[in-house]
Design a protein around this motif. Structure first.
Motif, mmCIF file in Angstrom:
data_model
loop_
_atom_site.group_PDB
_atom_site.id
_atom_site.type_symbol
_atom_site.label_atom_id
_atom_site.label_comp_id
_atom_site.label_asym_id
_atom_site.label_seq_id
_atom_site.Cartn_x
_atom_site.Cartn_y
_atom_site.Cartn_z
ATOM 1 N N LYS A 61 -35.661 45.445 -9.882
ATOM 2 C CA LYS A 61 -36.672 45.509 -8.825
ATOM 3 C C LYS A 61 -36.816 46.945 -8.332
ATOM 4 C CE LYS A 61 -36.034 40.846 -7.126
ATOM 5 N NZ LYS A 61 -35.564 39.984 -6.019
ATOM 6 N N ARG A 63 -37.764 49.235 -5.292
ATOM 7 C CA ARG A 63 -37.716 49.010 -3.846
ATOM 8 C C ARG A 63 -38.275 50.198 -3.067
ATOM 9 N NH1 ARG A 63 -35.353 44.291 -2.794
ATOM 10 N NH2 ARG A 63 -34.033 43.395 -4.401
ATOM 11 N N PRO A 72 -39.195 44.776 -2.039
ATOM 12 C CA PRO A 72 -39.470 45.022 -3.454
ATOM 13 C C PRO A 72 -40.964 45.314 -3.672
ATOM 14 C CG PRO A 72 -39.056 42.675 -3.084
ATOM 15 C CD PRO A 72 -38.879 43.379 -1.770
ATOM 16 N N LEU A 75 -41.351 45.148 -10.543
ATOM 17 C CA LEU A 75 -40.237 44.974 -11.459
ATOM 18 C C LEU A 75 -40.378 45.904 -12.662
ATOM 19 C CD1 LEU A 75 -37.822 42.910 -11.720
ATOM 20 C CD2 LEU A 75 -39.309 41.593 -13.212
#
Length: 124
Positions: A61, A63, A72, A75
């Motif tokens: 993730k 962030r 988040p 990905l």
């Protein structure tokens, strides 16, 4: 220019041994081994410090801050390459089988944020 000259002069004094860090009376100076950064953290910081590319070891993730519970943004998929801007210290974590506090500031698919440094490897 003056700042560079001061830095160079200070570096020369330290190298020549004429300038040493102050150590309180009765204390012994720290040894390099006692203060050295763990090898994994140093490696993570090294290949990302000046920019370049890295690869995700697993799905990670991205962030907003270098914290495990930060918001988040998206990905990075396993084995995908991303642009790595720099490494920095943040919240301590245990991810991808290792404990560290080094986070990588990256850009991937238009998203810019932080990912744990232990979950990345340099692109060869």
């Amino acid at each position: 220019m003056k700042q560079g000259l001061r830095t160079l002069t200070l570096a020369a004094a330290v190298a020549a041994g004429t300038l040493a860090p102050a150590v309180p009376a009765g204390a012994s100076p720290a040894t390099p081994a006692a203060t050295a950064e763990p090898a994994a953290q140093a490696a993570a910081r090294r290949y990302c410090l000046y920019g370049g590319y890295a690869i995700a070891k697993e799905n990670i993730k991205i962030r907003t801050k270098p914290k495990v519970n930060a918001t988040p943004l998206g990905l990075v998929l396993k084995n995908k390459t991303f642009s790595c801007h720099h490494g920095e210290d943040g919240e301590r974590y245990t991810l991808c089988g290792k404990t560290s506090a080094v986070w990588q500031y990256i850009t991937y698919n238009g998203m810019t944020g932080y990912i744990p440094g232990t979950c990345t490897k340099p692109r060869s």
